[in-house]
Design a protein around this motif. Structure first.
Motif, PDB file in Angstrom:
ATOM      1  N   LEU A  77      15.385  66.140 -97.945  1.00 18.22           N
ATOM      2  CA  LEU A  77      14.700  65.269 -96.987  1.00 18.22           C
ATOM      3  C   LEU A  77      15.334  63.882 -96.955  1.00 18.22           C
ATOM      4  O   LEU A  77      15.635  63.352 -95.884  1.00 18.22           O
ATOM      5  N   TRP A  78      15.547  63.304 -98.126  1.00 16.68           N
ATOM      6  CA  TRP A  78      16.085  61.946 -98.161  1.00 16.68           C
ATOM      7  C   TRP A  78      17.540  61.907 -97.725  1.00 16.68           C
ATOM      8  O   TRP A  78      17.993  60.903 -97.183  1.00 16.68           O
ATOM      9  N   LYS A  79      18.267  62.999 -97.958  1.00 14.58           N
ATOM     10  CA  LYS A  79      19.634  63.067 -97.422  1.00 14.58           C
ATOM     11  C   LYS A  79      19.612  63.150 -95.897  1.00 14.58           C
ATOM     12  O   LYS A  79      20.424  62.508 -95.217  1.00 14.58           O
ATOM     13  N   ALA A  80      18.659  63.932 -95.374  1.00 20.80           N
ATOM     14  CA  ALA A  80      18.536  64.026 -93.919  1.00 20.80           C
ATOM     15  C   ALA A  80      18.089  62.694 -93.315  1.00 20.80           C
ATOM     16  O   ALA A  80      18.563  62.297 -92.242  1.00 20.80           O
ATOM     17  N   VAL A  81      17.179  61.990 -93.996  1.00 20.62           N
ATOM     18  CA  VAL A  81      16.741  60.676 -93.510  1.00 20.62           C
ATOM     19  C   VAL A  81      17.910  59.692 -93.495  1.00 20.62           C
ATOM     20  O   VAL A  81      18.108  58.936 -92.528  1.00 20.62           O
ATOM     21  N   LYS A  82      18.698  59.713 -94.564  1.00 19.60           N
ATOM     22  CA  LYS A  82      19.863  58.816 -94.627  1.00 19.60           C
ATOM     23  C   LYS A  82      20.870  59.140 -93.527  1.00 19.60           C
ATOM     24  O   LYS A  82      21.370  58.218 -92.850  1.00 19.60           O
ATOM     25  N   ASN A  83      21.142  60.432 -93.293  1.00 16.95           N
ATOM     26  CA  ASN A  83      22.086  60.802 -92.241  1.00 16.95           C
ATOM     27  C   ASN A  83      21.560  60.442 -90.858  1.00 16.95           C
ATOM     28  O   ASN A  83      22.317  59.972 -89.997  1.00 16.95           O
ATOM     29  N   THR A  84      20.273  60.665 -90.628  1.00 18.61           N
ATOM     30  CA  THR A  84      19.694  60.329 -89.327  1.00 18.61           C
ATOM     31  C   THR A  84      19.729  58.823 -89.082  1.00 18.61           C
ATOM     32  O   THR A  84      20.029  58.370 -87.967  1.00 18.61           O
ATOM     33  N   ALA A  85      19.428  58.050 -90.127  1.00 20.82           N
ATOM     34  CA  ALA A  85      19.489  56.585 -89.978  1.00 20.82           C
ATOM     35  C   ALA A  85      20.927  56.132 -89.713  1.00 20.82           C
ATOM     36  O   ALA A  85      21.162  55.236 -88.879  1.00 20.82           O
ATOM     37  N   LEU A  86      21.899  56.763 -90.390  1.00 21.35           N
ATOM     38  CA  LEU A  86      23.299  56.411 -90.148  1.00 21.35           C
ATOM     39  C   LEU A  86      23.705  56.738 -88.721  1.00 21.35           C
ATOM     40  O   LEU A  86      24.382  55.941 -88.056  1.00 21.35           O
ATOM     41  N   PHE A  87      23.286  57.899 -88.245  1.00 24.80           N
ATOM     42  CA  PHE A  87      23.599  58.264 -86.858  1.00 24.80           C
ATOM     43  C   PHE A  87      22.964  57.272 -85.890  1.00 24.80           C
ATOM     44  O   PHE A  87      23.599  56.861 -84.903  1.00 24.80           O
ATOM     45  N   ALA A  88      21.710  56.874 -86.148  1.00 24.25           N
ATOM     46  CA  ALA A  88      21.030  55.933 -85.248  1.00 24.25           C
ATOM     47  C   ALA A  88      21.741  54.583 -85.210  1.00 24.25           C
ATOM     48  O   ALA A  88      21.936  54.001 -84.136  1.00 24.25           O
ATOM     49  N   VAL A  89      22.162  54.094 -86.373  1.00 23.06           N
ATOM     50  CA  VAL A  89      22.849  52.798 -86.419  1.00 23.06           C
ATOM     51  C   VAL A  89      24.187  52.870 -85.688  1.00 23.06           C
ATOM     52  O   VAL A  89      24.517  52.003 -84.860  1.00 23.06           O
ATOM     53  N   LEU A  90      24.974  53.915 -85.968  1.00 24.42           N
ATOM     54  CA  LEU A  90      26.270  54.054 -85.296  1.00 24.42           C
ATOM     55  C   LEU A  90      26.099  54.239 -83.790  1.00 24.42           C
ATOM     56  O   LEU A  90      26.866  53.671 -82.997  1.00 24.42           O
ATOM     57  N   ALA A  91      25.102  55.021 -83.393  1.00 20.23           N
ATOM     58  CA  ALA A  91      24.882  55.245 -81.960  1.00 20.23           C
ATOM     59  C   ALA A  91      24.445  53.967 -81.260  1.00 20.23           C
ATOM     60  O   ALA A  91      24.820  53.737 -80.102  1.00 20.23           O
ATOM     61  N   LEU A  92      23.669  53.126 -81.953  1.00 17.04           N
ATOM     62  CA  LEU A  92      23.253  51.865 -81.335  1.00 17.04           C
ATOM     63  C   LEU A  92      24.416  50.888 -81.259  1.00 17.04           C
ATOM     64  O   LEU A  92      24.597  50.196 -80.253  1.00 17.04           O
TER      65      LEU A  92
END
Length: 342
Positions: free
Chosen positions: A117-132
């Motif tokens: 879960l926390w790995k998925a949260v970290k990856n999703t947050a990274l994707f959101a930051v890069l996409a923004l």
């Protein structure tokens, strides 16, 4: 026409006015405005509940309800009822075949104890930051650039929107071919300048960035069209006045365009944040969460719970938690930007 030149009133009217004036002088109470008794204008809320209900029925209240009831029922059945069922399912242990078992908060504890879960949260947050960082300024920049073009604006609008017309899975598979480390288009182009080849999707360092680039290319066209539509509402007098004052393009963009688009930009930013936190198709088709779970996102983990492990209770529990987080983020964002959007 002056008052002295106004035509004289007919004799009959003067007689009636003189008679009325005499009656008022004889009865002083008739000249005073009435301060007691009910108002002369009928109030729409006058009468008791029964009288107001009869008036509501006569004014078409029942017809309005009957007209809108099918739409409300359809919306409730297809939108609200699944939400209620999902919340109920998050407290149950079920595989959708055998009878469900009420387990309380066990599904939530199971999800919170899962290290993925926390790995998925970290990856999703990274994707959101890069996409923004990468994907948010590009549509705004292209929209402003296209709006400033004197010729060829329609052609560039079509070219900008063209990626949106391609089905998402097709565009993802197309970019997966481009990212091929051996015969991919990108490595072939870079080979002409002596670079590469690079393992775009096979390396944990570049896999997420590669997915962000594809997602930005696939989604920026619709955002450009929205910005262009908003730019059409900006008064042209402002730009004409700025040109008279010898303002350059960047000063016009900074002082006129961006303040005029402030409300639209804030809404698009919120929608992009929500969309990036729900990324699924690109990592699922391109990398299936790899390599080494470096592109595993929250929605992919929900998918794995439901359709690989058969644990629909855990999947709905994580879905409920994600919905709550998105709701809280949206409320905080709207609260923080309320004054900016006005």
């Amino acid at each position: 026409m002056s008052r002295s030149q106004a035509p004289a009133a007919p004799a009959g009217n003067r007689t009636r006015k003189d008679r009325t004036r005499k009656q008022r002088s004889a009865d002083p109470s008739a000249a005073r405005p009435r301060t007691d008794g009910p108002p002369r204008t009928a109030s729409p809320h006058r009468g008791g509940p029964a009288e107001r209900f009869v008036r509501w029925v006569r004014q078409g209240g029942v017809t309005t309800i009957l007209f809108g009831l099918p739409m409300v029922l359809c919306f409730a059945y297809f939108s609200w009822w699944p939400i209620v069922q999902s919340v109920q399912l998050s407290f149950q242990q079920t595989n959708l075949v055998d009878p469900a078992t009420w387990v309380g908060l066990d599904n939530f504890r199971h999800v919170l104890d899962d290290p993925l879960l926390w790995k998925a949260v970290k990856n999703t947050a990274l994707f959101a930051v890069l996409a923004l960082v990468i994907g948010f300024p590009i549509p705004l920049f292209l929209a402003v650039l296209i709006s400033e073009l004197r010729r060829g604006g329609t052609l560039f609008r079509i070219l900008a929107y063209l990626p949106v017309a391609i089905p998402p899975v097709v565009s993802v598979l197309l970019w997966k071919v481009f990212y091929d480390p051996d015969a991919g288009l990108f490595n072939q182009l870079l080979a002409h300048v002596g670079l590469g080849p690079y393992p775009w999707l096979q390396s944990t360092d570049t896999a997420m960035l590669s997915i962000v680039l594809e997602a930005t290319w696939a989604g920026f066209g619709s955002t450009v069209i929205i910005y262009l539509a908003a730019l059409g509402s900006v008064p042209t007098e402002l730009y004409e006045a700025a040109e008279i004052d010898a303002a350059g393009i960047w000063r016009r963009v900074w002082h006129i365009t961006l303040p005029s688009l402030r409300g639209v930009v804030l809404i698009m930013l919120l929608l992009q944040i929500i969309g990036t936190l729900q990324i699924f198709t690109e990592p699922f088709v391109m990398t299936d969460g790899g390599p080494e779970d470096s592109t595993l996102t929250i929605l992919m983990l929900i998918y794995n719970y439901a359709f690989q492990n058969g644990d629909f209770g855990a999947a709905t529990a994580l879905s409920v938690m994600l919905a709550l987080v998105l709701g809280v983020l949206s409320a905080i964002y709207l609260r923080a930007t309320r004054s900016w959007s006005n």
